[in-house]
Write a protein that holds these residues in place. Sequence first.
Motif, PDB file in Angstrom:
ATOM      1  N   TYR A  75      16.696  -3.535   3.605  1.00  0.00           N
ATOM      2  CA  TYR A  75      17.203  -2.245   4.057  1.00  0.00           C
ATOM      3  C   TYR A  75      18.501  -2.371   4.843  1.00  0.00           C
ATOM      4  CZ  TYR A  75      12.626  -0.511   2.767  1.00  0.00           C
ATOM      5  OH  TYR A  75      11.499  -0.192   2.072  1.00  0.00           O
ATOM      6  N   THR A 131      22.221  -2.722   5.976  1.00  0.00           N
ATOM      7  CA  THR A 131      23.575  -2.481   5.492  1.00  0.00           C
ATOM      8  C   THR A 131      24.480  -2.300   6.701  1.00  0.00           C
ATOM      9  OG1 THR A 131      25.030  -0.896   4.438  1.00  0.00           O
ATOM     10  CG2 THR A 131      22.909  -0.054   5.169  1.00  0.00           C
ATOM     11  N   THR A 166      31.908   4.234   2.869  1.00  0.00           N
ATOM     12  CA  THR A 166      31.541   5.266   1.910  1.00  0.00           C
ATOM     13  C   THR A 166      31.824   4.855   0.469  1.00  0.00           C
ATOM     14  OG1 THR A 166      33.669   6.279   2.400  1.00  0.00           O
ATOM     15  CG2 THR A 166      31.759   7.181   3.511  1.00  0.00           C
ATOM     16  N   PHE A 190      11.828 -19.274  13.190  1.00  0.00           N
ATOM     17  CA  PHE A 190      12.197 -18.318  12.151  1.00  0.00           C
ATOM     18  C   PHE A 190      10.999 -17.999  11.256  1.00  0.00           C
ATOM     19  CE2 PHE A 190      13.828 -17.498   7.845  1.00  0.00           C
ATOM     20  CZ  PHE A 190      14.565 -16.353   8.089  1.00  0.00           C
ATOM     21  N   LYS A 214       8.166 -16.187  13.105  1.00  0.00           N
ATOM     22  CA  LYS A 214       8.445 -14.763  13.310  1.00  0.00           C
ATOM     23  C   LYS A 214       8.283 -13.993  12.005  1.00  0.00           C
ATOM     24  CE  LYS A 214      12.163 -11.591  14.701  1.00  0.00           C
ATOM     25  NZ  LYS A 214      11.228 -10.487  14.885  1.00  0.00           N
ATOM     26  N   LYS A 215       8.810 -14.578  10.927  1.00  0.00           N
ATOM     27  CA  LYS A 215       8.732 -13.920   9.629  1.00  0.00           C
ATOM     28  C   LYS A 215       7.273 -13.770   9.197  1.00  0.00           C
ATOM     29  CE  LYS A 215      10.972 -13.915   5.115  1.00  0.00           C
ATOM     30  NZ  LYS A 215       9.800 -13.400   4.428  1.00  0.00           N
ATOM     31  N   ARG A 253       3.017  -6.194   8.465  1.00  0.00           N
ATOM     32  CA  ARG A 253       3.438  -5.217   7.481  1.00  0.00           C
ATOM     33  C   ARG A 253       2.434  -5.131   6.325  1.00  0.00           C
ATOM     34  NH1 ARG A 253       8.224  -3.196   5.779  1.00  0.00           N
ATOM     35  NH2 ARG A 253       8.347  -3.082   3.515  1.00  0.00           N
ATOM     36  N   GLU A 263       6.492   1.887   0.730  1.00  0.00           N
ATOM     37  CA  GLU A 263       7.675   2.511   1.323  1.00  0.00           C
ATOM     38  C   GLU A 263       8.668   2.944   0.251  1.00  0.00           C
ATOM     39  OE1 GLU A 263       9.388   1.028   4.902  1.00  0.00           O
ATOM     40  OE2 GLU A 263       7.654  -0.216   5.328  1.00  0.00           O
ATOM     41  N   ARG A 264       8.332   2.711  -0.997  1.00  0.00           N
ATOM     42  CA  ARG A 264       9.237   3.094  -2.083  1.00  0.00           C
ATOM     43  C   ARG A 264       9.150   4.595  -2.327  1.00  0.00           C
ATOM     44  NH1 ARG A 264      12.876  -0.578  -2.246  1.00  0.00           N
ATOM     45  NH2 ARG A 264      11.944  -2.559  -1.783  1.00  0.00           N
ATOM     46  N   ALA A 277      39.243  14.159   0.623  1.00  0.00           N
ATOM     47  CA  ALA A 277      40.446  13.372   0.904  1.00  0.00           C
ATOM     48  C   ALA A 277      40.587  13.142   2.403  1.00  0.00           C
ATOM     49  CB  ALA A 277      41.683  14.092   0.367  1.00  0.00           C
ATOM     50  N   PRO A 320      36.213  10.656   3.909  1.00  0.00           N
ATOM     51  CA  PRO A 320      35.553  10.038   2.749  1.00  0.00           C
ATOM     52  C   PRO A 320      34.033  10.147   2.791  1.00  0.00           C
ATOM     53  CG  PRO A 320      36.521   8.365   4.175  1.00  0.00           C
ATOM     54  CD  PRO A 320      36.985   9.697   4.699  1.00  0.00           C
ATOM     55  N   ARG A 321      33.478  10.509   3.957  1.00  0.00           N
ATOM     56  CA  ARG A 321      32.028  10.675   4.020  1.00  0.00           C
ATOM     57  C   ARG A 321      31.587  11.955   3.328  1.00  0.00           C
ATOM     58  NH1 ARG A 321      30.879  10.348  10.242  1.00  0.00           N
ATOM     59  NH2 ARG A 321      32.836  11.489  10.223  1.00  0.00           N
ATOM     60  N   LYS A 375      30.765  14.096   0.543  1.00  0.00           N
ATOM     61  CA  LYS A 375      30.447  13.793  -0.865  1.00  0.00           C
ATOM     62  C   LYS A 375      30.203  15.057  -1.683  1.00  0.00           C
ATOM     63  CE  LYS A 375      29.766   9.202  -0.345  1.00  0.00           C
ATOM     64  NZ  LYS A 375      30.746   8.249  -0.793  1.00  0.00           N
ATOM     65  N   PHE A 379      18.391   5.514   1.632  1.00  0.00           N
ATOM     66  CA  PHE A 379      18.681   4.878   2.913  1.00  0.00           C
ATOM     67  C   PHE A 379      19.964   4.073   2.938  1.00  0.00           C
ATOM     68  CE2 PHE A 379      15.917   2.143   0.447  1.00  0.00           C
ATOM     69  CZ  PHE A 379      16.598   0.946   0.461  1.00  0.00           C
ATOM     70  N   ARG A 380      20.515   3.755   1.795  1.00  0.00           N
ATOM     71  CA  ARG A 380      21.721   2.911   1.827  1.00  0.00           C
ATOM     72  C   ARG A 380      22.996   3.738   1.859  1.00  0.00           C
ATOM     73  NH1 ARG A 380      21.375  -3.195  -0.078  1.00  0.00           N
ATOM     74  NH2 ARG A 380      21.955  -3.476   2.059  1.00  0.00           N
ATOM     75  N   ILE A 393      25.486   6.939   3.326  1.00  0.00           N
ATOM     76  CA  ILE A 393      25.789   7.674   4.544  1.00  0.00           C
ATOM     77  C   ILE A 393      26.389   8.999   4.122  1.00  0.00           C
ATOM     78  CG2 ILE A 393      27.282   7.741   6.564  1.00  0.00           C
ATOM     79  CD1 ILE A 393      25.083   5.718   6.844  1.00  0.00           C
TER      80      ILE A 393
END
Lengths: 141, 532
Positions: free
Chosen positions: A47, A49, A70, B43, B46-47, B54, B65-66, B117, B120-121, B123, B446-447, B449
Amino acid sequence: MTRPSPEAERAAFRGYTNFQKTALVLLRIFIGWHFFYEGLAKLINPYWTSAGYLVESQWWFKGLFLRVATDTTALAVVDFLNVWGLILIGLGLMLGMFARPATIAGIVLLALYYISAPPFAGYTYGIPAEGSYLVVNKVLI
Amino acid sequence: MTDHNTTDTHDAPTTSGESGISRRGLLKALVSIPFFGAFFYSFFKKKAVDDARRTAIMEELGVGERGPAIIPEMISRPPGERLRVGIIGFGGEGESLIRNAGFAHPDWVEQAREDAARDPRNKNLEVYLSQRDLNIAITAVCDVFDVRAERAIAASQVAVRSGGGPAMPAAKRYRRYGDLIASGDCDAVIIATPDHWHSRMTIEAVRAGLHVYCEKCLTRTEEEAHAVYDAVTNSDVVFQLGHQNRQSEAHMKAREVIEAGILGPITLVEGTTNRNTPWGAWVWDIHEEGNPDTIDWDQFQGPAPNKVPFNLERFFRWRCWYDYGTGLSGDLLSHEYDAVNQILQMGIPKSAVASGGLYYFKDGRDVPDVFQSVYEYPDRDLTFVYSATLASGMHRGLKFMGHDAWMQVGGTLTVSAEHDSTRYEEKIDSGIIDPARPMFTYQPGFRGIDAVTSATAEYFASRGLLYTYRGGRRVSAYHLLIDEWLDVIRNGGVTSCNIERAFEEAITCHMATRSYLEGRKVEWDPVRRRIV
């Protein structure tokens, strides 16, 4: 890039006490650890980014960072470079191998973080900092 | 390298023949071995702890979560024969619907291009262009205000189309909606007028065999809701009520969470509206060209119970008067209720008690700006509370409160365990579930903005009412709802906000309105099917 010759390194260390040398090496290893884990943690998190950080950007380079955030292609490239940059810099510093290029790359990366979101008076960010900063922050140090 | 050796006078001589990495370098690397040991030990530990926590939670819950499993299948189905669509009412909502059907007004395209222009956010244009061509033509328009009718005609023949669709011939303007319905120019009609016209127009369109997409609230009164229900159910037309949340990925996921029983017994659901701008309180712009010559005032008033002389406020800000709508009930309670009905499927409540008042926008309106309604569902052991103010923006969201967990639904979805849950007691005690942190979050897209422009747009976006996601790609929920309606017209099936859901929405809203206006508790008589 040429690595500094061993004697140049030794020359750089001349005049330091053993205690000072040990402290400096430990500091290098700890900084490396920090970078290495930051990179790995991002690598294993599907997740993650940098968009959230970039979109909060302020100051002169705001437009540039926003454009990256963006644009999905640019963002993927930046994310990849950031993750692997952190990992390789971390490895270099921990191992003490390629320490000079790793140091320079680290400085460049941190400088980018800094100019993207400088803690100047009047700038506020949606992502809270874990400390209280004014002009000088963890990234700059 | 040999050169180095010869000049090396300060330290013990280094071994000869070193190549690239010196012995010293190797030694330095060796020094770091214990650190690497410590690093990887920590490491992986913790993982492992994180992963186990989870996995344990996900196994317990039985959902991932998909994206939601139930994504309407028509999304990938190609549109069949071209349908001719008419639009009655081309105000803000009507224009938005037609744009999301693939026909943006040229001015909007220009503005969206400038916005993108500059920031750029933004859309909006990209989303518009990437939405599918639904293979329709806007063939007819009816609006009582000349300026809006002209805008509709301009939109109907716009060159810049969603999904690279072809430009279409101009829509024909009708001054009377009855003429539009009788013209034979349309297979289907979108009704986006003020609420007081919905029932008459829907009933006439249904009688003429036209499929209907009608904006919420279904009607202005209970009697009208019965009439529309009878007309639609006794016909073959495909009916859709304009509740975009039906297409929101987060809302579909919320239903999955409920069906998986994750929350345990749910006793209280709270839906809220918080806005704090004049625009959010329906103080909409009065168009400079609006006057008795450009607006057919008599046609606008139509079935309104009180006829008054020409009035620009009433025309452009009609939601402020009971003559044309039902204020918060029909506008925003209807959204919250339909979202809850989509997720819990609880239908019409047994009783309603509403109260409120006009406390801030004392501008001549007669609908309240602070309004609450409490609904009882004794068969479901459930209370649904709606609470609204138009004069404070504190976001409270939509919350489902269960004994074992609670869930907040909006553009995203969060599920947190209850501290004193029976079901999760063991996992909470063993530290696998931390009630202070969400045990489940779902964030469509989620990826990416997104920028949203106004406070009111943020209000809708936070509720998943503006945009949603399909396969991580942003699409308008309006677009999907119209797409679904057209698909059912072509291929059969059931629309997600069909006449049954629409009737439940209308009755539930009208129970609150009646309770408020009559100052008493009202009940639904399920046998006589009347509010009593």
